[in-house]
Motif scaffolding. Structure first.
Motif, short mmCIF file in Angstrom:
data_model
loop_
_atom_site.label_atom_id
_atom_site.label_comp_id
_atom_site.label_asym_id
_atom_site.label_seq_id
_atom_site.Cartn_x
_atom_site.Cartn_y
_atom_site.Cartn_z
N VAL A 103 70.35 1.85 19.13
CA VAL A 103 69.56 1.06 20.07
C VAL A 103 68.30 0.55 19.40
O VAL A 103 67.90 -0.61 19.58
N LEU A 104 67.67 1.39 18.60
CA LEU A 104 66.47 0.96 17.89
C LEU A 104 66.75 -0.22 16.98
O LEU A 104 66.00 -1.20 16.95
N VAL A 105 67.87 -0.17 16.27
CA VAL A 105 68.23 -1.28 15.39
C VAL A 105 68.43 -2.55 16.21
O VAL A 105 67.98 -3.63 15.82
N VAL B 213 67.66 -8.65 23.14
CA VAL B 213 67.79 -7.29 23.67
C VAL B 213 66.41 -6.81 24.10
O VAL B 213 65.50 -6.73 23.29
N THR B 214 66.27 -6.51 25.37
CA THR B 214 64.99 -6.03 25.87
C THR B 214 64.95 -4.50 25.81
O THR B 214 66.00 -3.85 25.87
N PRO B 215 63.77 -3.94 25.71
CA PRO B 215 63.67 -2.47 25.72
C PRO B 215 64.32 -1.84 26.96
O PRO B 215 65.01 -0.83 26.85
N ASN B 216 64.11 -2.46 28.12
CA ASN B 216 64.71 -1.89 29.34
C ASN B 216 66.23 -1.95 29.29
O ASN B 216 66.90 -0.97 29.65
N ALA B 217 66.78 -3.06 28.87
CA ALA B 217 68.23 -3.19 28.79
C ALA B 217 68.80 -2.20 27.78
O ALA B 217 69.84 -1.57 28.03
#
Length: 95
Positions: free
Chosen positions: A61-63, A71-75
Motif C-alpha cells: 500500500v505504501l508503494v 491512489v488516496t491515503p483513505n482508499a
C-alpha cells in the motif's frame, strides 16, 4: 522505499533490514495475539504467517501511495483493511 533501497544497496545493510522486518512482524503478532484474547481471531491462527502477509500488504500500500497520485491515503487504507479483515474473518470462520 527506504527498505527496498536498503535491501538492494548491498549486503552491509541486510542485517538492519532483517532486524526491522522481525520487529514489525513481532508488533503485528502482538496485535493479533490480543485479537485472539478478545475472541476476534481463531486461537489456532498462524500468527507468524498472518504477520508476514499483513506486513506485505502494508508495504505494498505504501508503494502504491508513493508512485500513483490517483491512489488516496483513505482508499489505500480502506482497501488494505478490507483485505486483512476478510482474511481474519475467514480464519475465525474456520474455527
Amino acid at each position: 522505499m527506504i527498505i527496498t533501497h536498503a535491501a538492494t544497496a548491498g549486503p552491509d545493510l541486510l542485517p538492519a533490514v532483517a532486524e526491522n522486518n522481525v520487529a514489525l512482524r513481532q508488533l503485528i503478532e502482538g496485535m493479533l495475539a490480543h485479537a485472539i484474547t478478545d475472541g476476534d481471531l481463531d486461537p489456532d491462527a498462524d500468527l507468524p504467517s498472518l504477520a508476514i502477509g499483513i506486513a506485505g500488504i502494508m508495504r505494498g500500500v505504501l508503494v502504491q501511495l508513493m508512485v500513483d497520485d490517483s491512489v488516496t491515503p483513505n482508499a489505500a487504507a480502506e482497501a488494505a483493511a478490507a483485505l486483512v479483515d476478510q482474511a481474519l474473518r475467514h480464519s475465525l470462520a474456520r474455527a
